[in-house]
Each structure stands twice: as structure tokens, then as C-alpha cells.
Design a protein around this motif. Sequence first.
Motif, mmCIF file in Angstrom:
data_model
loop_
_atom_site.group_PDB
_atom_site.id
_atom_site.type_symbol
_atom_site.label_atom_id
_atom_site.label_comp_id
_atom_site.label_asym_id
_atom_site.label_seq_id
_atom_site.Cartn_x
_atom_site.Cartn_y
_atom_site.Cartn_z
ATOM 1 N N GLU A 95 0.807 -1.226 0.000
ATOM 2 C CA GLU A 95 0.000 0.000 0.000
ATOM 3 C C GLU A 95 0.844 1.283 0.000
ATOM 4 N N ILE A 96 1.989 1.238 0.647
ATOM 5 C CA ILE A 96 2.820 2.460 0.718
ATOM 6 C C ILE A 96 3.409 2.845 -0.640
ATOM 7 N N ARG A 97 3.318 1.961 -1.630
ATOM 8 C CA ARG A 97 3.864 2.261 -2.974
ATOM 9 C C ARG A 97 2.802 2.807 -3.912
ATOM 10 N N LEU A 98 1.565 2.956 -3.442
ATOM 11 C CA LEU A 98 0.504 3.446 -4.322
ATOM 12 C C LEU A 98 0.812 4.884 -4.747
ATOM 13 N N PRO A 99 0.411 5.245 -5.990
ATOM 14 C CA PRO A 99 0.731 6.582 -6.504
ATOM 15 C C PRO A 99 0.219 7.712 -5.609
ATOM 16 N N GLU A 100 -0.939 7.508 -4.959
ATOM 17 C CA GLU A 100 -1.473 8.613 -4.138
ATOM 18 C C GLU A 100 -0.585 8.908 -2.923
ATOM 19 N N ILE A 101 0.263 7.965 -2.557
ATOM 20 C CA ILE A 101 1.173 8.194 -1.419
ATOM 21 C C ILE A 101 2.343 9.091 -1.858
ATOM 22 N N ASN A 102 2.725 9.013 -3.141
ATOM 23 C CA ASN A 102 3.900 9.767 -3.615
ATOM 24 C C ASN A 102 3.801 11.256 -3.311
ATOM 25 N N HIS A 103 2.627 11.828 -3.541
ATOM 26 C CA HIS A 103 2.466 13.255 -3.316
ATOM 27 C C HIS A 103 2.509 13.574 -1.816
ATOM 28 N N LYS A 104 1.795 12.784 -1.042
ATOM 29 C CA LYS A 104 1.722 12.989 0.413
ATOM 30 C C LYS A 104 3.095 12.842 1.057
ATOM 31 N N VAL A 105 3.845 11.846 0.596
ATOM 32 C CA VAL A 105 5.120 11.557 1.263
ATOM 33 C C VAL A 105 6.113 12.716 1.091
ATOM 34 N N SER A 106 6.042 13.434 -0.029
ATOM 35 C CA SER A 106 6.939 14.576 -0.225
ATOM 36 C C SER A 106 6.650 15.641 0.828
ATOM 37 N N GLN A 107 5.355 15.819 1.127
ATOM 38 C CA GLN A 107 4.982 16.817 2.146
ATOM 39 C C GLN A 107 5.467 16.378 3.524
ATOM 40 N N VAL A 108 5.270 15.094 3.825
ATOM 41 C CA VAL A 108 5.678 14.567 5.137
ATOM 42 C C VAL A 108 7.192 14.703 5.314
ATOM 43 N N ALA A 109 7.932 14.393 4.244
ATOM 44 C CA ALA A 109 9.400 14.384 4.324
ATOM 45 C C ALA A 109 9.995 15.782 4.446
ATOM 46 N N LYS A 110 9.156 16.798 4.240
ATOM 47 C CA LYS A 110 9.632 18.187 4.332
ATOM 48 C C LYS A 110 9.597 18.707 5.762
ATOM 49 N N VAL A 111 8.847 18.023 6.619
ATOM 50 C CA VAL A 111 8.607 18.552 7.969
ATOM 51 C C VAL A 111 9.808 18.243 8.886
ATOM 52 N N PRO A 112 10.514 19.300 9.363
ATOM 53 C CA PRO A 112 11.752 19.080 10.125
ATOM 54 C C PRO A 112 11.572 18.193 11.356
ATOM 55 N N GLU A 113 10.444 18.370 12.085
ATOM 56 C CA GLU A 113 10.235 17.581 13.318
ATOM 57 C C GLU A 113 10.149 16.093 12.991
ATOM 58 N N ILE A 114 9.521 15.793 11.866
ATOM 59 C CA ILE A 114 9.373 14.384 11.468
ATOM 60 C C ILE A 114 10.724 13.822 11.067
#
Length: 229
Positions: A95-114
Motif C-alpha cells: 500500500e505504501i507504494r501506491l501513486p497517491e502516497i507519492n504526493h503525500k510523502v513529499s509533504q511529510v518528508a519536508k517537515v523538520p520535526e518528522i
Amino acid sequence: MSEDGLKKMIIAIDGPAGAGKSTIAKMVADKLGLKHIDTGAMYRALALKAMREGKDCTDGKVLIDLLSRSKIEIRADNRCSPAVILLDGEDVSGEIRLPEINHKVSQVAKVPEIRRELVKLQRELAAGGGVVMDGRDIGTIVLPGADIKIYLTASLEERVRRRYHELIQRGSPTSLAETKKQVVDRDRGDRERKTGPLRMAPDAFYLDTTGLTPEEITAKIVRLCDEGG
Ligand code: DC
């Protein structure tokens, strides 16, 4: 390098989207009897949870709260089969490889605390040595003391082609033009991010994989490891 030395080795592999990092990292790990840790999968698992709960992926506080309620595990001990990613005990590897995750993951990976929290977790996973870890900031931030650092890349055309075939194989309809747009956007996001941007570590080996098979690339890296870098 001695067999004992190889077993404790820490190998960092970074590079842009579609460079084949995870495939190669897994093959190198299997060849040398090391654990493969795909750090992108950790960001993806959190993005999946945020998506399922309808959370705002740009809000650091919301994501930290989400992460504090999540258990992300990588089962990498199954040799010769893909690593299993568990989110709160559930296998989400597909499920983590689905295309809809690609956009979300870029946002998540930008957050310094995360990034700070996941980097901490990644360092813990590598603490005993004997790992091949792949991502964007492994050689620069997560494991700057790694024994071998590889910066894996390929021409944009080849990376787009690989991603396209991967998506088609997964049954996600797309076009080459759309895939190219996604790869270019993701590269830009990864390079321009303030925290943990994609960079080649000064002491990394640069490997352009354009036109090479996964076996050829793996053999090159294993040779570097044998020579102790
Ligand atoms: O390697 P991948 O495509 O599975 O990575 C998913 C996303 O996570 C990608 O947008 C880059 C980001 N990432 C990151 O910022 N740092 C890492 N160490 C690994 C991945």
C-alpha cells in the motif's frame, strides 16, 4: 576486508527517485548477509497513516502526534524476499507504494520535526552495524560515519522509464509524460528541502547506473565493500 569486518559494515546509499536505490540496496544486503533498511518506506508508512486519518501533511504538530501514536517496523531478516513494512502491526508493504502516497510523502518528508524523529529511529536501527540503508540523507545526516557511501543515479530518461514500468507492473495506469512530471517534481522537492535535502556526501562514490543491469551495479558496490572503500 575480512568476513567479520564485512558483517559489521554500514553502507549508505542515497540518490534521486527512480535511481534503483531500494532494489540495489536489497541485492547488496543479500549478497553480503546484511540487513536492508529502506528509509523511504518509513516516510511512506507515516504518509499512509496520515492519509487514512485525513490529516494535514504539512502540519508538523499534527504529524508528530500521529508519529507518537504509530509503530513503524521493518522486518528485514527474510533473506531474498522484499522487506516487510509494518504499520501498527499491519503489513503495508504494498500500500505504501501506491501513486497517491507519492504526493503525500513529499509533504511529510519536508517537515523538520518528522525528519528529526525518523533520523533518530534510523540511527537506532543501524546502531549494531551490518546494514545497508538507503534514502536521501543517509551519507550526509543519518550515518555520516558509514563505511561506504554510494550516490546512485541515472539519467532522467532512464529513471522515468524505470518508474513508469514499476507503476504499470503494479497495475497503476499512467503515462510516460505524467511519470516524468512526478519524478521531476519529487527531485526538486528532495533537493530544495531545507532539512535533510538530497545531497551527495563529499566522500561518497558516484555511480551512474544508466544502461547497467542491477546485477552489474550490485557487483560494483560489493567490490568496493571488499576493498574496504
Ligand atoms: O525512496 P522513496 O521514493 O521510497 O522515498 C519516498 C519519499 O521520502 C521521497 O519523497 C523522499 C523521501 N525520503 C527522504 O526525504 N529521506 C529519506 N531518507 C528517504 C526518503
